[in-house]
Design an enzyme around this catalytic site. Structure first.
Site, PDB file in Angstrom:
ATOM      1  N   GLY A  18     -15.583  15.386   0.502  1.00 21.46           N
ATOM      2  CA  GLY A  18     -15.936  14.309  -0.407  1.00 21.46           C
ATOM      3  C   GLY A  18     -15.716  12.921   0.140  1.00 21.46           C
ATOM      4  O   GLY A  18     -15.627  11.956  -0.610  1.00 21.46           O
ATOM      5  N   ASP A 126     -16.228   6.234  -8.548  1.00 19.57           N
ATOM      6  CA  ASP A 126     -16.617   5.075  -7.732  1.00 19.57           C
ATOM      7  C   ASP A 126     -17.972   4.499  -8.139  1.00 19.57           C
ATOM      8  O   ASP A 126     -18.874   4.285  -7.310  1.00 19.57           O
ATOM      9  CB  ASP A 126     -16.634   5.453  -6.244  1.00 19.57           C
ATOM     10  CG  ASP A 126     -15.287   5.967  -5.765  1.00 19.57           C
ATOM     11  OD1 ASP A 126     -14.274   5.681  -6.427  1.00 19.57           O
ATOM     12  OD2 ASP A 126     -15.248   6.658  -4.728  1.00 19.57           O
TER      13      ASP A 126
END
Length: 686
Positions: A18, A126
């Site tokens: 990730g 994010d």
């Protein structure tokens, strides 16, 4: 399909890809599945941020070639009993209230389901939290919008056994005002269907420690135990760091209180051996009997998870991979290295017909020494974890700091001189161990691992080399290295690039960095003062006195004349092609120098300006930036010693130096009692 009972679900353990940066190759991922199966891990979360069909172009379906790769990857995961979890990140630009957007998301995941994937994840990390006008009309909050689409997709896919949701507020630091009072998290916890698991990174994005209490707190809010997305080994935020320390500061008492743990490790694939191996050891630890993952735990309890024991186990296994030659391009291990016994040196045995054999009078053939477990332990210590260095690295920093702060013991015989020399030798031995580690790593047969490590080990070798040369300079072993402070250094002599320069200009960055400015000229060299420079400094001092009235005496005269030694790390000299042409000296405490000329200076007068400095350059020095740079470096060093301010004394007739200090802009005239009539004191606050 009914929601599976949470009690029957297995503990999720494994790896999340990730990070931001170059994704791993299909070959590397397949190798990861083999490792996970071997070590007892069961999950791989596919979420590379730079796979643009995972994030940026999430709506786009995979082309036939891409589909074939994913089908093969999912098949490889199944072959090794690893649950392949496909993650998608639509949060950059999705309109939650648009049915076409929801359909596009379902269509994309349906395609991946056709590839054989049975586990999925929706990630909303994010991203911006401001909703578009259409979504504001349809949903009362951002959390409600995410809950709505997540539940819809989860049900559309048939409520898979593993379905992970990453919230936008995925750590305690993001929650407003607190985790229990976060309206976002409470909405998520209340609204998500019970079969959906939630990812959580802990107190911070990169959490130093994760406590049982913090997990119990977030579990209460989420109405389910979280799956930890652990960034403790992630390095995508800093290209100069790599993390080879053990999985630690997560008590194994957490295991029954979690749904699972996934590590999001270094961007480089091969160095993640330690991170994944130690996580696997942690997952297998006995979770009964209280907190286990602490260094203070009783080492005699075999059921305890000991990070250091886990690290040694991982490094022992990793060493075998380093010595493996299962890939093309690596030297043959069996023919390159041979050890008849543990006491013998390795010898080269691949001498075939026609090979060169030197005579006894000639240089022997180079023989590469094999990598050792101690080398890998040192490597791990140098690249440990985000919040701590390994034991050897800490020891090297402590020794260097002590050697710097006790430099006076190297310059003159004191009760600490023997200790200083002994500790300097110990530091040198540690530096040599780093060099030898680098050499053996560079000759390791497994080149794939080496290439992932090479930039990092080159960098640490260079940094250690500079520190090593600096300590030798402090000890008076030869002339100071020009690389330490040179106006025209090689590029490896200064660190950080533009990013480093920005950081050093910000508050709390570089305040202990003595030499902050990159050299700007090839004419002059600024370097640390050493005892051998005493006579040359005195010669410059006398030369400059010939052009001035020398009475009354200045406080700094005894410093320039060598009657009082400068404080450690507070002395520089300037050289040009001819030789020494200037100096900058300082005392962090001016009282000894004042007493030397019987000048009465009260404590109150030295309260704001306790330190004394003096700078002189010969008239042949035409570049004013050299003296400015010496002053800047000297003030930085004085400040790092805890001083509040520094002052200098000048004669009114010394118009050259008066003009210099005035032009600097930081020095201002100050009043000092008992100052002779034609003496001016100027000070600067630090």
């Amino acid at each position: 399909m009914s929601t599976p009972s949470r009690q029957t679900k297995h503990f999720i353990s494994g790896v999340v890809e990730g990070f931001y940066g170059r994704p791993w190759t299909m070959e590397q991922r397949t190798e990861l599945f083999k490792r996970e199966q071997k070590w007892g891990l069961n999950t791989y979360l596919y979420a590379p941020k730079d796979d643009y069909k995972h994030r940026m172009y999430w709506r786009d379906l995979y082309a036939p070639e891409e589909a074939e790769q994913l089908i093969n990857l999912i098949s490889a995961a199944k072959k090794h009993n690893v649950d392949f979890v496909y993650a998608i990140s639509p949060g950059l630009d999705i309109t939650f209230s648009n049915p076409k957007e929801v359909s596009a998301l379902k269509r994309k995941l349906e395609q991946v389901k056709e590839f054989g994937c049975r586990s999925f994840s929706l990630l909303f990390d994010d991203i911006e939290t401001e909703m578009c006008p259409a979504d504001k009309q349809a949903f009362s909050s951002f959390a409600h919008a995410q809950v709505s689409i997540t539940n819809a997709v989860y049900q559309h896919l048939g409520e898979p056994e593993t379905f992970l949701f990453c919230p936008t507020d995925y750590c305690a630091a993001f929650c407003t005002p607190t985790v229990p009072q976060s309206s976002y998290l409470n909405t998520v916890g209340e609204g998500l269907l019970p079969g959906i698991d939630i990812l959580w990174t802990g107190p911070k994005v990169v959490s130093h420690k994760i406590s049982v209490k913090s997990i119990e707190e977030v579990t209460s809010v989420l109405r389910r135990p979280p799956v930890i997305w652990d960034n403790i080994h992630a390095n995508d935020y800093d290209p100069q760091r790599l993390f080879l320390g053990p999985f630690k500061d997560r008590p194994t008492e957490l295991i029954p209180k979690l749904r699972g743990v996934l590590t999001n490790p270094n961007c480089e694939f091969y160095p993640n051996f330690v991170a994944i191996h130690t996580l696997a050891t942690w997952c297998k630890a006995n979770s009964e009997g209280g907190q286990k993952d602490v260094e203070m735990a009783d080492e005699e309890q075999d059921s305890c998870y000991s990070p250091q024991k886990a690290l040694t186990l991982a490094l022992t296994d990793w060493l075998q991979e380093f010595l493996s030659t299962d890939q093309p391009g690596g030297p043959c291990l069996k023919s390159r290295f041979k050890k008849e016994s543990s006491d013998e040196e390795p010898m080269q045995t691949d001498v075939g017909e026609g090979s060169y054999i030197p005579s006894p009078e000639e240089n022997p053939l180079y023989t590469a020494e094999p990598l050792t477990l101690e080398d890998l332990k040192l490597l791990s210590d140098l690249f440990y974890l985000p919040y701590e260095h390994g034991p050897t690295a800490r020891s090297m920093l402590q020794e260097l700091d002590w050697l710097k702060n006790n430099n006076a013991a190297a310059a003159a015989e004191t009760d600490k001189t023997v200790e200083w020399c002994s500790r300097a030798q110990q530091f040198d031995d540690m530096c040599e161990a780093v060099v030898q580690m680098f050499n053996r790593l560079s000759n390791a047969p497994n080149r794939r691992i080496l290439y992932d490590l090479y930039n990092y080990i080159c960098d640490i070798k260079s940094g250690v080399g500079l520190a090593r040369a600096y300590v030798k300079t402090l000890g008076g072993q030869g002339r100071p290295s020009a690389q330490l402070m040179n106006n025209d250094p090689e590029p490896w002599g200064f660190r950080g690039g533009l990013s480093g320069e920005f950081q050093r200009m910000l508050p709390c960055h570089g305040n202990r960095d003595l030499f902050r400015h990159p050299p700007m000229t090839a004419v002059y060299c600024i370097r640390p003062y050493c005892p051998d420079d005493k006579m040359e400094v005195k010669k410059i001092f006398r030369e400059m006195q010939r052009h001035q009235m020398v009475q009354p005496a200045l406080i700094c005269d005894s410093l320039s004349a060598g009657e009082i030694s400068p404080s450690p790390q507070c002395a520089l000299v300037l050289e040009d092609d001819i030789g020494m042409c200037g100096y900058a000296l300082a005392l962090t405490d001016a009282k000894p120098a004042a007493a030397k000329i019987q000048r009465a200076v009260s404590d109150s007068e030295l309260k704001d300006f306790p330190s004394l400095l003096t700078v002189q350059v010969l008239p042949r020095v035409t570049d004013p930036s050299t003296a400015k740079r010496m002053i800047s470096w000297l003030l930085s060093s004085i400040r790092s010693c805890g001083s509040k301010g520094a002052f200098c004394e000048l004669r009114q007739g010394d118009q050259r130096m008066l003009h210099f200090y005035t032009k600097l802009g930081t020095f201002k005239p100050i009043k000092m009692a008992g100052l002779p009539q034609d003496i001016i004191a100027m000070g600067t606050s630090l």
